[in-house]
Motif scaffolding. Structure first.
Motif, PDB file in Angstrom:
ATOM      1  N   HIS A 130     -17.171 -20.397  -6.317  1.00  0.00           N
ATOM      2  CA  HIS A 130     -16.268 -21.445  -6.809  1.00  0.00           C
ATOM      3  C   HIS A 130     -16.962 -22.414  -7.759  1.00  0.00           C
ATOM      4  O   HIS A 130     -16.568 -23.568  -7.901  1.00  0.00           O
ATOM      5  CB  HIS A 130     -15.542 -22.103  -5.638  1.00  0.00           C
ATOM      6  N   CYS A 152      -7.580 -19.670  -9.364  1.00  0.00           N
ATOM      7  CA  CYS A 152      -8.368 -19.195  -8.220  1.00  0.00           C
ATOM      8  C   CYS A 152      -7.619 -19.495  -6.920  1.00  0.00           C
ATOM      9  O   CYS A 152      -6.866 -20.460  -6.844  1.00  0.00           O
ATOM     10  CB  CYS A 152      -9.725 -19.896  -8.233  1.00  0.00           C
ATOM     11  N   CYS A 161      -8.663 -20.894  -4.492  1.00  0.00           N
ATOM     12  CA  CYS A 161      -9.051 -22.206  -3.969  1.00  0.00           C
ATOM     13  C   CYS A 161      -8.213 -23.330  -4.568  1.00  0.00           C
ATOM     14  O   CYS A 161      -8.289 -24.463  -4.122  1.00  0.00           O
ATOM     15  CB  CYS A 161     -10.535 -22.464  -4.225  1.00  0.00           C
ATOM     16  N   CYS A 188     -12.985 -20.177 -11.749  1.00  0.00           N
ATOM     17  CA  CYS A 188     -14.101 -20.027 -10.800  1.00  0.00           C
ATOM     18  C   CYS A 188     -14.724 -18.641 -10.998  1.00  0.00           C
ATOM     19  O   CYS A 188     -14.027 -17.686 -11.375  1.00  0.00           O
ATOM     20  CB  CYS A 188     -13.612 -20.095  -9.357  1.00  0.00           C
TER      21      CYS A 188
HETATM   22 ZN    ZN Z   1     -12.220 -21.178  -6.675  1.00  0.00          ZN
END
Ligand code: ZN
Ligand code: ADP
Length: 290
Positions: free
Chosen positions: A164, A174, A176, A181
């Motif tokens: 990340h 991503c 996340c 990332c």
């Molecule tokens: Zn990420």
């Protein structure tokens, strides 16, 4: 092999992945005395029951000192709560506590990529090194950092999550919540999404791009942490082979210009298929000696 463990009895090593779960009994020498695996049923309500059955099956003939676990991230409270991205039924799952309840021996849980970093130092390409980055480019992208001879943990146990780190300002979204990332650009999952095909079918251009982006991220980490060696495991990196490593090293040389990071090398992991189990055992040894 020399004695690697702080205790004279074997430990159980458990590797919990999104595809398979493997358990082994590891001698103080690092030798694998027994091993068993099963498929991960990521949506099963009683996945933990599978884990207990597997550990019981593999360890019933042994007197073990502890259980060491390498588990997909992220986690909280140093492994006290795990939420592997690819196991949706485990969110803040108290894996350490539950295993301790089931087996009554000390249990130590860590991130699977951090466990692999420990294994790289025990029996892989980082033997004898006290500063290195170890990473995996596979279904996801993960990593672990050994600095001053010690595996870094961080505030919650997630140190080394190189997947990340941003490598493209306006890259792909991503998991996340961010974008660009390293994981969103170079994981097997990302490559499949980008190309519409299995990563092993990827073009030379994609292989090169994957290596370049990994090298770029590694260069930042090397500059930040004063290290010059990175070892990469995982079927995407190893499958892409020479093109991947040549591109990663070109990017590393191109971006890691500050003196302490110059000469940065990105090399294949020295671990074979035993890496995850030896890593999980090393998590137990580390826990027992702390
Ligand atoms: Zn990420
Ligand atoms: P895991 O992610 O469960 O640790 P692997 O390290 O085997 O397992 O990584 C699986 C990923 O590697 C998948 O995305 C798969 O498509 C990809 N892969 C498998 N073989 C190759 C290959 N020869 N070249 C590139 N990618 C590969």
């Amino acid at each position: 092999m020399n004695m690697l463990s702080p205790v004279a009895t074997p430990v159980v090593a458990l590797d919990v992945g999104g595809t398979k779960i493997e358990a082994g009994v590891i001698a103080p020498s690092g030798d694998i005395l027994a091993r068993q695996r099963c498929e991960t049923r990521p949506h099963a309500p009683d996945l933990f029951g599978d884990v207990v059955a597997l550990v019981r099956e593999v360890s019933h003939d042994f007197d073990v000192a502890a259980i060491g676990v390498g588990c997909g991230g992220p986690m909280r409270l140093h492994g006290e709560r795990v939420s592997p991205l690819n196991i949706p039924t485990w969110r803040d799952f108290p894996l350490r506590h539950e295993l301790h309840g089931a087996f009554g021996v000390p249990v130590f849980v860590d991130n699977d990529a951090k466990a692999l970093a420990l294994a790289e130092g025990v029996c892989g390409a980082a033997r004898g090194l006290s500063d290195y980055l170890s990473m995996v480019v596979s279904t996801g992208v993960g990593g672990g950092i050994v600095l001053d001879g010690r595996l870094l943990d961080g505030r919650d146990g997630n140190a080394g999550h190189i997947g990340h780190v941003n490598v493209l300002p306006d890259g792909h979204p991503c998991e996340c919540g961010s974008r660009g990332c390293l994981e969103a650009e170079t994981s097997g999952t990302a490559i499949r999404r980008m190309t519409g095909d299995a990563p092993k079918m990827a073009s030379e251009e994609i292989r090169r791009r994957t290596g370049t982006l990994v090298g770029r991220a590694v260069a930042s980490v090397a500059a930040l942490l004063d290290l010059d060696r990175c070892f990469v495991a995982g079927s995407v990196a190893l499958g892409f082979g020479d093109i991947f490593f040549a591109s990663a090293n070109e990017a590393a040389a191109d971006y890691a210009r500050i003196e302490h990071a110059r000469g940065l090398r990105v090399e294949p992991s020295g671990l074979g298929a035993d890496g995850p189990l030896v890593g999980a055992a090393a998590v137990a040894w580390r826990g027992l000696s702390s």
